[in-house]
Design an enzyme around this catalytic site. Structure first.
Site, PDB file in Angstrom:
ATOM      1  N   LYS A  46      -9.533 -43.211 -14.376  1.00  0.00           N
ATOM      2  CA  LYS A  46     -10.950 -43.566 -14.307  1.00  0.00           C
ATOM      3  C   LYS A  46     -11.126 -44.997 -13.817  1.00  0.00           C
ATOM      4  O   LYS A  46     -12.020 -45.289 -13.038  1.00  0.00           O
ATOM      5  CB  LYS A  46     -11.595 -43.397 -15.683  1.00  0.00           C
ATOM      6  CG  LYS A  46     -11.952 -41.946 -15.958  1.00  0.00           C
ATOM      7  CD  LYS A  46     -12.845 -41.809 -17.160  1.00  0.00           C
ATOM      8  CE  LYS A  46     -13.264 -40.368 -17.354  1.00  0.00           C
ATOM      9  NZ  LYS A  46     -13.609 -40.097 -18.745  1.00  0.00           N
ATOM     10  N   ASP A  72      -0.213  -4.178   5.634  1.00  0.00           N
ATOM     11  CA  ASP A  72      -0.989  -3.765   6.797  1.00  0.00           C
ATOM     12  C   ASP A  72      -2.449  -4.026   6.470  1.00  0.00           C
ATOM     13  O   ASP A  72      -2.869  -3.820   5.345  1.00  0.00           O
ATOM     14  CB  ASP A  72      -0.788  -2.278   7.080  1.00  0.00           C
ATOM     15  CG  ASP A  72       0.639  -1.995   7.557  1.00  0.00           C
ATOM     16  OD1 ASP A  72       1.397  -2.967   7.726  1.00  0.00           O
ATOM     17  OD2 ASP A  72       0.977  -0.818   7.729  1.00  0.00           O
ATOM     18  N   ASP A  87       6.134   4.093   4.886  1.00  0.00           N
ATOM     19  CA  ASP A  87       6.945   3.038   5.498  1.00  0.00           C
ATOM     20  C   ASP A  87       6.811   1.725   4.722  1.00  0.00           C
ATOM     21  O   ASP A  87       7.388   0.719   5.093  1.00  0.00           O
ATOM     22  CB  ASP A  87       6.610   2.857   6.987  1.00  0.00           C
ATOM     23  CG  ASP A  87       5.152   2.525   7.230  1.00  0.00           C
ATOM     24  OD1 ASP A  87       4.317   2.949   6.408  1.00  0.00           O
ATOM     25  OD2 ASP A  87       4.843   1.854   8.224  1.00  0.00           O
ATOM     26  N   HIS A  88       6.046   1.755   3.629  1.00  0.00           N
ATOM     27  CA  HIS A  88       5.963   0.575   2.766  1.00  0.00           C
ATOM     28  C   HIS A  88       6.437   0.838   1.338  1.00  0.00           C
ATOM     29  O   HIS A  88       6.677  -0.085   0.590  1.00  0.00           O
ATOM     30  CB  HIS A  88       4.539   0.029   2.745  1.00  0.00           C
ATOM     31  CG  HIS A  88       4.123  -0.539   4.069  1.00  0.00           C
ATOM     32  ND1 HIS A  88       4.148  -1.884   4.331  1.00  0.00           N
ATOM     33  CD2 HIS A  88       3.737   0.065   5.211  1.00  0.00           C
ATOM     34  CE1 HIS A  88       3.769  -2.076   5.592  1.00  0.00           C
ATOM     35  NE2 HIS A  88       3.511  -0.910   6.137  1.00  0.00           N
ATOM     36  N   GLU A 144       1.601  -8.606   9.580  1.00  0.00           N
ATOM     37  CA  GLU A 144       1.989  -7.479  10.433  1.00  0.00           C
ATOM     38  C   GLU A 144       1.502  -7.771  11.845  1.00  0.00           C
ATOM     39  O   GLU A 144       0.607  -8.595  12.048  1.00  0.00           O
ATOM     40  CB  GLU A 144       1.350  -6.195   9.910  1.00  0.00           C
ATOM     41  CG  GLU A 144      -0.164  -6.186   9.999  1.00  0.00           C
ATOM     42  CD  GLU A 144      -0.709  -4.895  10.582  1.00  0.00           C
ATOM     43  OE1 GLU A 144      -0.020  -4.321  11.449  1.00  0.00           O
ATOM     44  OE2 GLU A 144      -1.797  -4.486  10.172  1.00  0.00           O
ATOM     45  N   HIS A 148       1.500   3.788   2.027  1.00  0.00           N
ATOM     46  CA  HIS A 148       2.170   4.433   3.159  1.00  0.00           C
ATOM     47  C   HIS A 148       3.684   4.435   2.950  1.00  0.00           C
ATOM     48  O   HIS A 148       4.242   3.455   2.461  1.00  0.00           O
ATOM     49  CB  HIS A 148       1.826   3.721   4.469  1.00  0.00           C
ATOM     50  CG  HIS A 148       0.528   4.186   5.044  1.00  0.00           C
ATOM     51  ND1 HIS A 148      -0.193   3.449   5.958  1.00  0.00           N
ATOM     52  CD2 HIS A 148      -0.189   5.316   4.834  1.00  0.00           C
ATOM     53  CE1 HIS A 148      -1.289   4.113   6.282  1.00  0.00           C
ATOM     54  NE2 HIS A 148      -1.306   5.233   5.614  1.00  0.00           N
ATOM     55  N   HIS A 204       0.848  -1.199   0.000  1.00  0.00           N
ATOM     56  CA  HIS A 204       0.000   0.000   0.000  1.00  0.00           C
ATOM     57  C   HIS A 204       0.877   1.240   0.000  1.00  0.00           C
ATOM     58  O   HIS A 204       2.089   1.160   0.076  1.00  0.00           O
ATOM     59  CB  HIS A 204      -0.981  -0.014   1.163  1.00  0.00           C
ATOM     60  CG  HIS A 204      -0.331   0.005   2.516  1.00  0.00           C
ATOM     61  ND1 HIS A 204       0.284  -1.084   3.067  1.00  0.00           N
ATOM     62  CD2 HIS A 204      -0.192   0.997   3.423  1.00  0.00           C
ATOM     63  CE1 HIS A 204       0.753  -0.766   4.270  1.00  0.00           C
ATOM     64  NE2 HIS A 204       0.483   0.482   4.505  1.00  0.00           N
ATOM     65  N   HIS A 206      -7.135  -1.523   5.593  1.00  0.00           N
ATOM     66  CA  HIS A 206      -6.118  -0.542   6.018  1.00  0.00           C
ATOM     67  C   HIS A 206      -6.241   0.864   5.415  1.00  0.00           C
ATOM     68  O   HIS A 206      -6.650   1.792   6.104  1.00  0.00           O
ATOM     69  CB  HIS A 206      -4.734  -1.112   5.771  1.00  0.00           C
ATOM     70  CG  HIS A 206      -3.645  -0.291   6.409  1.00  0.00           C
ATOM     71  ND1 HIS A 206      -3.617  -0.058   7.757  1.00  0.00           N
ATOM     72  CD2 HIS A 206      -2.576   0.354   5.883  1.00  0.00           C
ATOM     73  CE1 HIS A 206      -2.572   0.696   8.037  1.00  0.00           C
ATOM     74  NE2 HIS A 206      -1.930   0.960   6.922  1.00  0.00           N
ATOM     75  N   HIS A 223       6.627  -6.122  11.340  1.00  0.00           N
ATOM     76  CA  HIS A 223       5.925  -4.876  11.519  1.00  0.00           C
ATOM     77  C   HIS A 223       5.289  -4.819  12.913  1.00  0.00           C
ATOM     78  O   HIS A 223       4.071  -4.686  13.051  1.00  0.00           O
ATOM     79  CB  HIS A 223       4.849  -4.745  10.430  1.00  0.00           C
ATOM     80  CG  HIS A 223       4.392  -3.329  10.203  1.00  0.00           C
ATOM     81  ND1 HIS A 223       3.514  -2.696  11.029  1.00  0.00           N
ATOM     82  CD2 HIS A 223       4.690  -2.437   9.250  1.00  0.00           C
ATOM     83  CE1 HIS A 223       3.273  -1.465  10.582  1.00  0.00           C
ATOM     84  NE2 HIS A 223       3.988  -1.293   9.503  1.00  0.00           N
TER      85      HIS A 223
END
Lengths: 552, 600
Positions: free
Chosen positions: B462, B178, B72-73, B203, B70, B68, B157, B414
């Site tokens: 079969k 997250d 920190d990612h 996380e 953010h 995502h 998130h 995390h």
């Protein structure tokens, strides 16, 4: 999708329906509009006796010529629509959906409309593609995904363009110029259309065209019970749009310019002609409204209102209905009629290009695509041309697809794999015999190592059991190879058989062990040991013979 | 032995600069590429030299996945791709792709323009980096190459947050990024199917917290804001431009409308207006309710919330201000905080987690005298409130997700080491799976035992399945076949078919044994006696008496013949193929014992 409620609500259908999110949302809008239009004109009674074949025969045309009247149904209600839609499970493009572990189904972008999909149905070894309503032109939706259709065993091809001779780009140009001409002469333009789809492209073209054509003061009206929703929904499916439009969303701006048309009040939308619209209505103007069949919906009012004046124009853009038939009840008409059908679906040239690109082993299509259209029987280019020739199908026909399933995927547990002993038979080809326990769950097959025989426990009971009838389920491997007689005899002698005598026969040899009254017939692909009941001897001979053979 | 290796370069027993290396089935994948808010030196970015000392990252990594937007990612992404050098694909969802460059640019501006850092990535680098991005849909299976495939799941998130499943053959890893297991006012809850990965990397920000109901928290929040505004105080809510901001805006907007409050609400400018626009365009990523009603009323068009101007901070009277960034480590929120900190009437509400080293973290841990740049000391008199509006899963949520995905093992990132320890124990107890919590640079190796997929001929399958369905076959049956290994294709076929396919003829090995019986009756009678004898013993087998006088047991043929010399002896010819070896051998020894006396 428009017939979905008939299947889910009236046939006892209990399965899941898969569709993309835009398909569901926009499909809902289209159905909502249809239901709304129909319910505005309630009928107290509905006649059905005429459907009887004997009566129908006597009716005037076109009723007389209508086909399959017994399958005609009343329109569904909104309640049925909602119930049908609740059975849909949303999926995304390229999402692999497992069905009972047996097959995988994947929707792919077909490039025709928001969220429109082609589908791949595949098992581990077979692949069937269903291509329907696809477009290679760049309009608003995500481009068609062709690469994923490759390596299909069978490609089912349908939903081609209804007007193979018309070029959509040219038609859009014609649409704009006719519209401008009429409006400039003080006339009104009526565009019978669906509330979603081509209208987005038309509005975008007009957005670019308005100013240059000096139409900025002309009001555009979009009248549909779902007009607002349709325009709003078109803006939120960024992920399903073509690259250009996606980039706009990243800015972030609305992907379609009709947002701006609405903001600047050039385009206005109304749920119906009643209410606000009657206050705002100004002429000359351009009206987009449904239904394109001209049989119901707000379009009927505008036909009545404007049909008498030659200043006005009706422009047909939707290809689903013959414009002549649509207009028939309104004749005589003074109003001008322009036919510029815009159908962006595949034409036959694009089909052959696509097939060359994708190279399916077989093509399956409706019968009418395998011959030129009846009205233009000399146009040999207006049919599907491919090698091998396409297999065709008709209504309610069952077609056996030309492939035979030979293999299925099975997983070998690592413990079992470790225990296998491969041997090389030919260069590059190795074999290993496998004896394992088959576990099948949810149509997934796993081979597990055979259970270890229970350790022999001491005690009489166990001993008794060991003498028991052998479990013939422990299969012996098959044998292959042939036995060279001379070497075999040498081996026999080495193992202490002194009186070996060999006789030649028509097919091979007979080895005689005189003392033991034992006879071994050796032929190219068989060996027969005939002996007295001397188990020890038999086992010894057996093992000697086996040394010369390969096991499978 | 095949194995999965996981090495966190960041976010190992820590929050910030998330960056996790995963090697699976011979493929190397980097999960997230974040920066650390608590550091301003080299430590703010992950140490990419760990991946390869002197080779190109592109050669070593098969792909990079960003969960995502953010920082920190994704904060280290331009540094990683443009300055260290990586040209492979970077996968993220559409909203992330849209929003990520804006946040990166914002971050760059603060770092370069405000703090005057040199040797930082440039705007052009951000653009170049974003060109390498491939956007993915939710649930779309993306084939990175022939073997490696990834799939995104909804994570809640923030807008566009996703969990990713990374799959090679039958081995798979799920990385949650997250996520949030409870739907909030603007986003839905994370969801994953029972995909049974070998490893779940989750996380664990709130590893030990179990939060009370959302409603209580919301009421608390509104009460505090309301009280402060009533007594004429100013409320500062540091937020990140996207995410909590929108949730709290919706909350305050509806509250203001209901209670009819007049105090102004401001939103720090620039980013946020844009941010709201993103929410409008990506409305399909929000929760059910907003999606349903957006045509009538778009929840992200706020009536009471206006753009903030720097000058407003000195206005008298009550107000509520949302300002970025959320951890009070720089920018407008810090400026406003310094202005208002001295007045006890004011209040700052921290709605989210604060990384160690930030001002936010300091005041939350009770520090009231802060040392600012230039040795100034700032005394904090305003009220400091913490309210967990963070959209991370709490302990209950994490356990719930583990239960949903049913992984073979779990790896925590995390989060803080101490809290992780607690959660680790809980997971190991409850789910009986291994749980790991490596520190940065520490590698966890998981041996895996992938099954080997081969093709089985349908005929064989079969046949076996049909027999498996018989009621008599309750005990596991043995399937017998031959595996043909040609080049890289593996096919399991019946032995007969294998022979045919390889162009080999079967060699039949047959045995015929002569068994002498004392029986003076006629051959036919002897045969009949043999038949009834065998029939009584071999109950599980198919014993037949054929019209020509011979007896068969399965495919073993028994014929009775007169002895050429001794009329009192009959010779039984027992004939079988090598495939019936056991049974044939058994039969001869059985017959040798003689027949029971006929009950005549």
């Amino acid at each position: 999708m428009m017939a979905l409620p008939y299947i889910t609500e009236h046939t006892g259908f209990t399965g899941t329906v898969y569709a993309t999110e835009p398909t569901v949302q926009i499909g809902r809008l289209l159905m909502e509009e249809l239901v709304n239009f129909i319910e505005r004109v309630p009928k107290a009674q509905s006649a059905s006796l005429w459907k009887n074949k004997d009566i129908q025969r006597l009716l005037p045309s076109p009723l007389k010529d209508a086909v399959e009247v017994s399958t005609w149904r009343r329109c569904y209600t909104m309640q049925e629509v909602n119930s049908a839609l609740s059975k849909i499970q949303l999926v995304g493009y390229s999402q692999k959906i497992e069905l009972f572990g047996a097959v995988q189904v994947t929707p792919l972008s077909s490039g025709y409309a928001l969220g429109s999909s082609n589908w791949i149905i595949q098992s581990h070894y077979e692949k069937v593609s269903y291509v329907s309503g696809s477009s290679l032109l760049t309009t608003h939706p995500q481009p068609m995904d062709q690469a994923s259709l490759k390596n299909s065993d069978v490609l089912v091809l349908t939903g081609l363009t209804q007007i193979p001779t018309a070029n959509p780009d040219g038609m859009v140009g014609e649409f704009c110029s006719n519209l401008a001409l009429t409006v400039r002469n003080g006339g009104n333009v009526l565009v019978p259309c669906y509330p979603s789809g081509v209208i987005y492209d038309l509005l975008e073209c007009l957005y670019q065209y308005i100013d240059s054509a000096g139409l900025s003061n002309i009001p555009f009206y979009f009248i549909s019970p779902v007009a607002n929703s349709s325009l709003e929904f078109s803006q939120i499916f960024a992920e399903w749009l073509c690259h250009n439009k996606q980039t706009k969303v990243y800015l972030p701006e609305p992907p379609f310019p009709h947002a701006e048309l609405i903001q600047t009040n050039k385009l206005r939308h109304y749920p119906s002609i009643h209410g606000d619209f009657s206050n705002d209505f100004r002429q000359p103007c351009v009206v987009f409204t449904g239904h394109p069949s001209l049989r119901f919906g707000d379009v009927v009012h505008f036909m009545e209102l404007w049909g008498k004046s030659s200043l006005n124009t009706v422009i047909f853009t939707e290809p689903d209905f013959s414009y002549l038939e649509a207009l028939a009840p309104y004749q005589p008409l003074a109003m001008k009629c322009i036919y510029c059908p815009i159908d962006t679906r595949l034409n036959f040239i694009q089909v052959s290009k696509l097939l060359k690109e994708v190279q399916p082993l077989h093509v399956v299509c409706p019968e009418q695509y395998t011959q030129p259209p009846p009205a233009q029987s000399h146009r040999m280019d207006l049919m599907i041309d491919c090698q091998p020739p396409a297999m065709s199908y008709r209504r309610a026909e069952v077609l056996a697809l030309p492939f035979k399933r030979l293999f299925e995927k099975i997983e070998i547990m690592p413990e079992l794999a470790d225990s296998l002993v491969p041997m090389e038979i030919k260069p590059g080809i190795s074999l290993a015999t496998v004896s394992a326990v088959l576990h099948t769950k949810d149509n997934k097959h796993v081979l597990q190592p055979p259970p270890r025989p229970a350790p022999p426990t001491s005690g009489k009971k166990r001993k008794r059991a060991s003498e028991d009838i052998p479990d013939c389920k422990v299969l012996k491997p098959l044998l292959s190879g042939s036995i060279p007689v001379e070497q075999f005899v040498q081996t026999l002698e080495k193992h202490g058989f002194s009186d070996v005598k060999v006789e030649d026969t028509a097919k091979g040899h007979i080895v005689l062990l005189q003392e033991a009254e034992t006879l071994i017939q050796i032929e190219e692909d068989s060996t027969h040991i005939i002996c007295d009941n001397d188990e020890m001897l038999r086992v010894r001979l057996r093992d000697l013979v086996l040394k010369f053979l390969q096991k499978f | 032995m095949p194995e999965i290796r996981v090495t966190p370069l960041g976010a190992g027993q820590d929050v910030g600069r998330s960056c996790i290396l995963v090697s699976i089935g011979g493929k190397n994948v980097m999960l997230d590429c974040g920066m650390h808010m608590g550091f301003n030196d080299d430590r703010r970015f992950p140490d990419f030299s760990y991946i390869t000392r002197n080779g190109r990252l592109t050669d070593f990594l098969d792909c990079v996945i960003i969960s995502h937007f953010h920082l920190d990612h994704c904060g280290a992404l331009p540094y990683f791709s443009e300055m260290v050098g990586y040209d492979g694909p970077i996968y993220m969802t559409h909203p992330t792709q849209a929003i990520c460059p804006i946040l990166l640019e914002d971050y760059r501006k603060i770092a370069v323009d405000k703090k005057g850092e040199a040797n930082f990535f440039t705007s052009q680098m951000i653009k170049d980096c974003m060109k390498k991005v491939v956007a993915v849909h939710l649930h779309q299976t993306v084939q990175v190459d022939d073997e490696l495939e990834i799939k995104a799941y909804y994570a809640g998130h923030v807008l566009g947050a996703a969990m990713f499943q990374i799959k090679v053959g039958s081995e798979s890893v799920v990385y949650t990024g997250d996520y949030n297991m409870t739907p909030d006012r603007h986003l839905g809850a994370a969801w994953i199917d029972k995909c049974r990965p070998n490893l779940l990397i989750t996380e664990s920000t709130y590893a030990t917290t179990i939060r009370d109901s959302k409603r209580c928290r919301e009421r608390d929040f509104l009460k505090k804001v309301h009280e402060t505004v009533e007594r004429g105080g100013k409320v500062l809510i540091p937020v990140f431009a996207l995410g909590r901001a929108q949730e709290l805006c919706i909350l305050l907007e509806t509250f203001w409308e209901r209670v009819n409050l007049k105090a102004p609400i401001y939103f720090s400018t620039g980013l946020t207006e844009k941010a709201n626009h993103y929410y409008k365009l990506f409305i399909t990523w929000t929760n059910q309710k907003i999606r349903k009603t957006f045509v009538q009323r778009n929840m992200f068009e706020f009536k009471h919330i206006k753009a903030f101007d720097r000058a407003f901070a000195d206005n008298p009277g009550p107000m509520v201000v949302f300002a970025t960034p959320g951890m009070l480590h720089a920018g407008q929120s810090l400026q406003i905080f310094r202005k208002w900190a001295g007045n006890e009437k004011n209040m700052v509400i921290m709605p989210g987690y604060c990384v160690q080293g930030t001002v936010g973290h300091k005041i939350l841990s009770g520090q009231r005298k802060l040392e600012m740049e230039g040795r100034q000391v700032l005394e904090v008199k305003m009220q400091v409130e913490y309210m967990s509006f963070s959209a991370h899963a709490d302990a209950k949520g994490i356990m719930q997700l583990v239960g949903q995905a049913e992984p073979e093992s779990v790896l925590l990132v995390h989060g803080e080491a101490k809290k992780m320890e607690f959660l680790k124990q809980k997971i190991e107890q409850e789910f009986r799976v291994n749980c790991y919590m490596p520190a940065n640079g520490e590698t966890v190796t998981l041996p895996t035992s992938p099954s080997i997929p081969v093709g089985i001929s349908l005929g064989l399958l079969k046949r076996e399945m049909a027999q498996g369905l018989l009621p008599s076959a309750k005990k596991p049956r043995l399937l017998h076949g031959t595996l043909i290994m040609k080049d890289s294709s593996f096919q399991l076929v019946s032995s007969e078919q294998a022979l045919k396919e390889l162009g080999l003829a079967e060699h039949q090995l047959r045995f015929t044994c002569r068994v002498h019986l004392h029986d003076s009756r006629k051959e036919q009678e002897t045969a009949a006696r043999v038949y009834s004898h065998l029939k009584s013993i071999l109950k599980d087998h198919c014993v037949q008496h054929l019209p020509d006088g011979s007896v068969t047991v399965e495919s073993i043929l028994i014929q009775a013949a007169a002895h050429s010399e001794d009329p009192g002896t009959k010779v039984l010819l027992v004939s079988w193929t090598y495939q019936d070896e056991e049974l044939g051998s058994y039969l001869t020894s059985l017959l040798k014992k003689g027949l029971p006396q006929a009950p005549s």
